[in-house]
Enzyme design. Structure first.
Site, short mmCIF file in Angstrom:
data_model
loop_
_atom_site.label_atom_id
_atom_site.label_comp_id
_atom_site.label_asym_id
_atom_site.label_seq_id
_atom_site.Cartn_x
_atom_site.Cartn_y
_atom_site.Cartn_z
N TYR A 1 -16.18 3.96 -4.76
CA TYR A 1 -16.27 5.32 -5.26
C TYR A 1 -17.65 5.94 -5.05
CZ TYR A 1 -11.84 4.41 -7.70
OH TYR A 1 -10.55 4.11 -8.00
N LYS B 1 -11.20 -9.68 -3.79
CA LYS B 1 -10.42 -9.87 -2.57
C LYS B 1 -11.27 -10.68 -1.59
CE LYS B 1 -6.63 -9.09 -0.17
NZ LYS B 1 -5.40 -9.85 -0.49
N ASP C 1 -4.29 -8.83 -5.39
CA ASP C 1 -2.85 -8.66 -5.19
C ASP C 1 -2.05 -9.61 -6.06
OD1 ASP C 1 -4.02 -10.63 -3.67
OD2 ASP C 1 -3.03 -10.10 -1.79
N ASP D 1 -9.80 0.14 -11.74
CA ASP D 1 -9.11 1.40 -11.95
C ASP D 1 -7.60 1.19 -11.87
OD1 ASP D 1 -8.41 4.06 -12.15
OD2 ASP D 1 -9.52 4.72 -10.39
N ASP E 1 -4.80 0.59 -15.30
CA ASP E 1 -3.68 1.53 -15.44
C ASP E 1 -2.35 0.80 -15.40
OD1 ASP E 1 -5.29 3.69 -15.74
OD2 ASP E 1 -4.89 4.59 -13.79
#
Length: 357
Positions: free
Chosen positions: A129, A177, A209, A233, A237
């Protein structure tokens, strides 16, 4: 205990739910003899209307003079035509708890969500970001973002996660990852190094994942989940599924000059002023203020217990009500706040009576 708290109620349902959270904090102050000072400040669309800026300089300066910030929600459809840096949103730890009384609200089976209590620690200032270079070349029809982390950034957020886990169930799950990304390889190596300073806390690593799958299959296996900005993020959620409603989720941004607390839900301008908003996310956010900025663990736990009791007694705002359930009582924003206040008072009275004996 003295606490100076900036109140940025914001837009839409923000003022309604924030008012109920402030009422709970006032009750805690009264019951415990604490000195809580509340400083109302402008942010978001209401700030644009009055000052032309979503985050006025005077708001920022006043907030930085406080011990912490409690924020409502920002955003309104009438500002959608503004450029991104002028919109209210320009002007943010997320727990995800499975309440037994709301087990039927989650699309997951009750036996899957039972006992789930996860605290997400998401790095907020780095990663994809904020990394440079970034850009969108419209002529070439090509865009790019850069994921960047330094060792120091990872150490800072990792220490927060381990410190919190040491006070909970003593387990950190670090998500990355690392099988593909060099940034994640740095992340994993650094978190592993930090873990050596916390021998009583178990560390495990998960690829993002597989973590997304495990959250939905075995959520109670996780305690503190540590991850970088983008993955955090998405995963936090996803974990909202466990609670059954975004209206139940509190959050806190900690580790900076002052801590910022904010319920996860948006401003929901379509229901603003109608008494339909769920204030429990804001009230649970107030509990985080008590825990992380006021160091009042017992009072924070009392607020959370009061919320659980009100839910167990069948009281619901519209977002968490299930149609046709005879055992449920639909209540307004203000009524829900009063019910939590009453349950909190009863809890503190019992605690004080036990201490007196």
């Amino acid at each position: 205990m003295r606490l100076k708290l900036a109140i940025l109620a914001g837009d839409g349902i923000g003022p309604e739910v924030t008012n109920e959270a402030v009422n709970i904090l006032k009750a805690v102050a009264e019951f415990g003899g604490h000195d809580f000072q509340f400083v109302p400040l402008l942010v978001g669309g209401v700030a644009i209307d009055q000052t032309g800026s979503s985050l006025p300089t005077q708001t920022l300066e006043a907030a930085l003079e406080c011990d912490a910030v409690l924020m409502g929600a920002v955003g309104d459809n009438k500002f959608n035509a503004l450029p991104p840096d002028k919109r209210p949103e320009a002007g943010l730890l997320r727990p995800s708890v499975a309440y037994p009384a709301l087990a039927g609200n989650s699309p997951l089976r009750p036996e899957v969500t039972e006992g789930a209590d996860i605290l997400f620690v998401r790095e907020l200032l780095g990663g994809l970001y904020f990394g440079q270079p970034r850009g969108w070349d419209r002529e070439a029809q090509r865009a790019h973002n850069t994921m960047v982390y330094t060792r120091a950034e990872v150490v800072r957020v990792a220490r927060i996660a381990f410190e919190l886990a040491a006070k909970r169930r003593k387990k950190v799950t670090s998500v990355d990852k690392a099988n593909v990304l060099e940034v994640s390889q740095l992340w994993r190596a650094t978190v592993t190094e930090v873990a050596k300073d916390y021998p009583d806390v178990t560390l495990e690593h998960q690829l993002v994942d597989s973590m997304a799958m495990h959250l939905m299959n075995i959520p109670r296996n996780f305690d503190v989940v540590l991850t970088e900005n983008l993955f955090g993020d998405i995963l936090s959620d996803e974990a909202a599924v466990i609670t059954g409603s975004l209206g139940m989720l509190p959050s806190a941004t900690i580790g900076g000059a002052i801590n910022l607390y904010e319920p996860v839900h948006g401003s929901a301008p379509d229901i603003a002023g109608k008494g339909k908003a769920n204030p429990l996310g804001a009230i649970l956010t107030a509990a985080m203020v008590l825990r992380h900025s006021a160091n009042l663990e017992q009072d924070a736990a009392a607020v959370e217990t009061a919320v659980a009791k009100v839910l167990a007694d069948g009281y619901r705002t519209a977002d968490i009500a299930r149609g046709g359930a005879a055992s449920q009582h639909l209540v307004s924003t203000r009524e829900m706040g009063k019910l939590v206040h009453q349950a909190l008072a009863e809890s503190i009275d019992r605690r004080q009576a036990m201490h007196a004996v």
